[in-house]
Design a protein around this motif. Structure first.
Motif, mmCIF file in Angstrom:
data_model
loop_
_atom_site.group_PDB
_atom_site.id
_atom_site.type_symbol
_atom_site.label_atom_id
_atom_site.label_comp_id
_atom_site.label_asym_id
_atom_site.label_seq_id
_atom_site.Cartn_x
_atom_site.Cartn_y
_atom_site.Cartn_z
ATOM 1 N N VAL A 65 0.816 -1.201 0.000
ATOM 2 C CA VAL A 65 0.000 0.000 0.000
ATOM 3 C C VAL A 65 0.858 1.262 0.000
ATOM 4 N N GLY A 66 2.144 1.119 0.257
ATOM 5 C CA GLY A 66 3.041 2.263 0.260
ATOM 6 C C GLY A 66 3.688 2.479 -1.086
ATOM 7 N N VAL A 67 4.831 1.839 -1.302
ATOM 8 C CA VAL A 67 5.620 2.052 -2.522
ATOM 9 C C VAL A 67 4.868 1.593 -3.772
ATOM 10 N N SER A 68 4.264 0.410 -3.726
ATOM 11 C CA SER A 68 3.591 -0.129 -4.913
ATOM 12 C C SER A 68 2.444 0.764 -5.376
ATOM 13 N N THR A 69 1.612 1.215 -4.435
ATOM 14 C CA THR A 69 0.504 2.104 -4.780
ATOM 15 C C THR A 69 1.016 3.441 -5.300
ATOM 16 N N ALA A 70 2.095 3.940 -4.695
ATOM 17 C CA ALA A 70 2.689 5.199 -5.174
ATOM 18 C C ALA A 70 3.123 5.080 -6.625
ATOM 19 N N LEU A 71 3.755 3.957 -6.965
ATOM 20 C CA LEU A 71 4.213 3.756 -8.346
ATOM 21 C C LEU A 71 3.041 3.664 -9.311
ATOM 22 N N THR A 72 1.983 2.955 -8.924
ATOM 23 C CA THR A 72 0.813 2.842 -9.796
ATOM 24 C C THR A 72 0.222 4.218 -10.089
ATOM 25 N N SER A 73 0.051 5.026 -9.052
ATOM 26 C CA SER A 73 -0.543 6.355 -9.215
ATOM 27 C C SER A 73 0.347 7.284 -10.046
ATOM 28 N N LYS A 86 9.290 10.313 -17.717
ATOM 29 C CA LYS A 86 8.960 10.462 -16.300
ATOM 30 C C LYS A 86 8.557 9.110 -15.705
ATOM 31 N N ALA A 87 7.757 8.362 -16.446
ATOM 32 C CA ALA A 87 7.318 7.041 -15.978
ATOM 33 C C ALA A 87 8.515 6.120 -15.760
ATOM 34 N N GLU A 88 9.476 6.161 -16.672
ATOM 35 C CA GLU A 88 10.668 5.319 -16.556
ATOM 36 C C GLU A 88 11.493 5.688 -15.326
ATOM 37 N N THR A 89 11.667 6.977 -15.107
ATOM 38 C CA THR A 89 12.455 7.436 -13.959
ATOM 39 C C THR A 89 11.802 7.018 -12.641
ATOM 40 N N ILE A 90 10.480 7.184 -12.566
ATOM 41 C CA ILE A 90 9.749 6.811 -11.364
ATOM 42 C C ILE A 90 9.857 5.300 -11.116
ATOM 43 N N ALA A 91 9.721 4.503 -12.176
ATOM 44 C CA ALA A 91 9.796 3.043 -12.050
ATOM 45 C C ALA A 91 11.160 2.608 -11.523
ATOM 46 N N ASN A 92 12.225 3.145 -12.074
ATOM 47 C CA ASN A 92 13.570 2.776 -11.642
ATOM 48 C C ASN A 92 13.863 3.230 -10.210
ATOM 49 N N ALA A 93 13.345 4.390 -9.853
ATOM 50 C CA ALA A 93 13.508 4.860 -8.477
ATOM 51 C C ALA A 93 12.775 3.939 -7.510
ATOM 52 N N GLY A 94 11.581 3.498 -7.912
ATOM 53 C CA GLY A 94 10.791 2.618 -7.064
ATOM 54 C C GLY A 94 11.465 1.280 -6.815
ATOM 55 N N ILE A 95 12.066 0.705 -7.838
ATOM 56 C CA ILE A 95 12.767 -0.576 -7.693
ATOM 57 C C ILE A 95 13.929 -0.441 -6.712
ATOM 58 N N LYS A 96 14.678 0.629 -6.809
ATOM 59 C CA LYS A 96 15.824 0.844 -5.909
ATOM 60 C C LYS A 96 15.370 1.003 -4.461
ATOM 61 N N ILE A 97 14.284 1.749 -4.255
ATOM 62 C CA ILE A 97 13.734 1.903 -2.906
ATOM 63 C C ILE A 97 13.318 0.550 -2.344
ATOM 64 N N ALA A 98 12.669 -0.262 -3.190
ATOM 65 C CA ALA A 98 12.181 -1.580 -2.754
ATOM 66 C C ALA A 98 13.326 -2.492 -2.330
ATOM 67 N N ILE A 99 14.421 -2.485 -3.059
ATOM 68 C CA ILE A 99 15.554 -3.350 -2.735
ATOM 69 C C ILE A 99 16.155 -2.973 -1.378
ATOM 70 N N VAL A 100 16.297 -1.675 -1.131
ATOM 71 C CA VAL A 100 16.822 -1.222 0.156
ATOM 72 C C VAL A 100 15.901 -1.650 1.303
ATOM 73 N N LEU A 101 14.598 -1.425 1.123
ATOM 74 C CA LEU A 101 13.632 -1.800 2.161
ATOM 75 C C LEU A 101 13.605 -3.307 2.381
#
Length: 453
Positions: A65-73, A86-101
């Protein structure tokens, strides 16, 4: 009112795979609970149930409900306005955040699960089994964090089928190994609860391998080593925090509620957990429709079509209410039969208490559907703080005080906790609907003024 079948079909087209995906994930949990209950009875169900609640509470708050929902929106709005970079940049940023978490929470669940379980109120009898299950499941948490984040990216481009295929592969592997490793079938060792945890890890590994083989279907490139500006990382975090905190309100208050229920004994706790597992089936259609609503509303806002976002939301609310209302009828009419699937028939007390809880749960299904959809509308337009504030109020000023007093202090039966939860969902649905109507009026007024100018 004339039915707009195009809108109806578009929601159904996106929602059905999402419902299927959610249902498949839930079936893993349900069959796990069923097989563990048949294998180890009340103590095994309670031990695994507490571990699962903790693991998935972390997962839902931070990732699903956090990162995944943010990426969808964010991605859906970028695609709606044709900004693929913009979509590509957001997607790549999201993957990096997910790996750290994923690494952070893996370490916590693997090295200090006993301390977390003690804080959650695990009894001495439950602790050894629950700790062992949590340690092994920490590997599942790591894999599921990355795959759920990637699911958010696919949903942002209106692709809910990939997530369905991934969930299907996880189910096949997990359920086969559950049956083999819990009971020692097909020549496999009899590992009991350990076998259930190992099966979950294996299933998630197969799922993520399938998912990443389909990344080429995205209209942009995913790269683990690409440069991502800090502003894009912070954009996701700013969106994910209130969205995740909304789920935290619910999940943490439910965990706290579980500690109150534990004070009533393991029979009440086992009945409650089985009731939760069954009720979770009914939320799957609601979640699927809500996921579709986020993507469709996000695309509408990206296209600057406010009226269309309103239509998507209202149709989503109707569809979700119908699906969950139908399942509510089963909860009310045949609760004992449903509970009996999860526990040995000799444990009459668990069955009777769980059945009463399930009948109460029937009345919260439609309010829950409305909360899911109207909260998804606000997430789709980027106003994620609104559902967070509403959830904060209903959980911490209604559910927790009432639960503490009536369950922990007065020690009323566990079904009273379900009555409190029903009241909470009803109040939350009324407040969100009011705020939704108010926001739509403001946005339509702004759109008219913009066109006149």
């Amino acid at each position: 009112m004339k039915i707009n079948w195009k809108i109806f079909r578009e929601i159904i087209y996106l929602a059905i795979p999402a419902v299927g995906e959610m249902t498949l994930y839930m079936m893993i949990w349900i069959f796990d609970t069923m097989m563990i209950g048949k294998y180890g009875g009340e103590l095994a169900v309670s031990s695994v149930g507490l571990s699962t609640e903790i693991i998935y509470s972390f997962f839902n708050i931070i990732i699903a409900v956090g990162v995944s929902t943010a990426l969808t929106s964010l991605i859906s709005r970028a695609i709606g306005s044709k900004d693929y970079k913009k979509a590509e940049t957001i997607a790549n940023a999201g993957i990096k955040i997910a790996i750290v978490l994923a690494f952070i929470f893996f370490l916590l669940l693997f090295f200090v699960p006993d301390k977390i379980l003690n804080l959650a109120g695990a009894t001495k009898e439950m602790l050894p089994l629950a700790t062992r299950y949590a340690k092994i499941s920490s590997f599942s948490f790591f894999l599921l964090t990355i795959s759920s984040t990637t699911n958010g990216i696919f949903r942002g481009i209106k692709d809910t089928k990939t997530s369905l295929y991934v969930a299907g592969s996880i189910n096949i592997v997990n359920l086969f190994l559950d049956y083999a490793l819990i009971f020692g079938n097909f020549g496999f060792p009899e590992w009991g609860i350990t076998g259930a945890a190992v099966a979950t890890v294996a299933g998630n590994l197969v799922g993520i391998l399938l998912q990443w083989s389909r990344l080429k279907k995205l209209p942009f490139k995913i790269s683990l080593f690409s440069y991502v500006p800090k502003k894009d990382i912070w954009e996701i975090i700013r969106f994910a925090i209130p969205s995740g905190l909304q789920e935290a309100n619910f999940s943490l208050s439910r965990l706290l509620g579980l500690t109150f229920i534990l004070s009533l004994g393991t029979t009440a706790f086992a009945a409650n957990q089985i009731g939760i597992a069954i009720e979770a089936i009914s939320t799957m259609p609601g979640w699927g429709v809500a996921i579709a609503c986020i993507a469709l509303v996000g695309h509408s806002i990206g296209e600057k079509k406010v009226h269309k976002s309103q239509e998507y939301t209202l149709y989503s609310a109707i569809i979700a209410s119908i699906f969950m209302g139908i399942l509510a009828c089963f909860f009310f009419l045949i609760p004992e039969t449903l509970i009996s699937f999860f526990i040995n028939k000799q444990e009459i007390d668990v069955i009777m208490i769980g059945a009463t809880c399930l009948q109460v749960a029937a009345f919260e299904q439609i309010p829950t559907a409305l909360v899911m959809v109207f909260a998804s509308y606000f997430k789709g337009i980027g106003k994620v703080k609104i559902p967070f504030y509403v959830s904060f109020f209903t959980n911490w000023f209604l559910r927790i005080p009432l639960s503490f007093y009536l369950i922990f202090i007065l020690r009323l039966p566990v079904y009273v906790y379900w009555i409190i939860t029903t009241f909470q969902w009803l109040m939350e649905s009324i407040i969100l609907y009011y705020l939704y109507k108010k926001n739509i009026k403001e946005m339509l007024k702004f759109e008219i003024n913009r066109k006149l100018c």
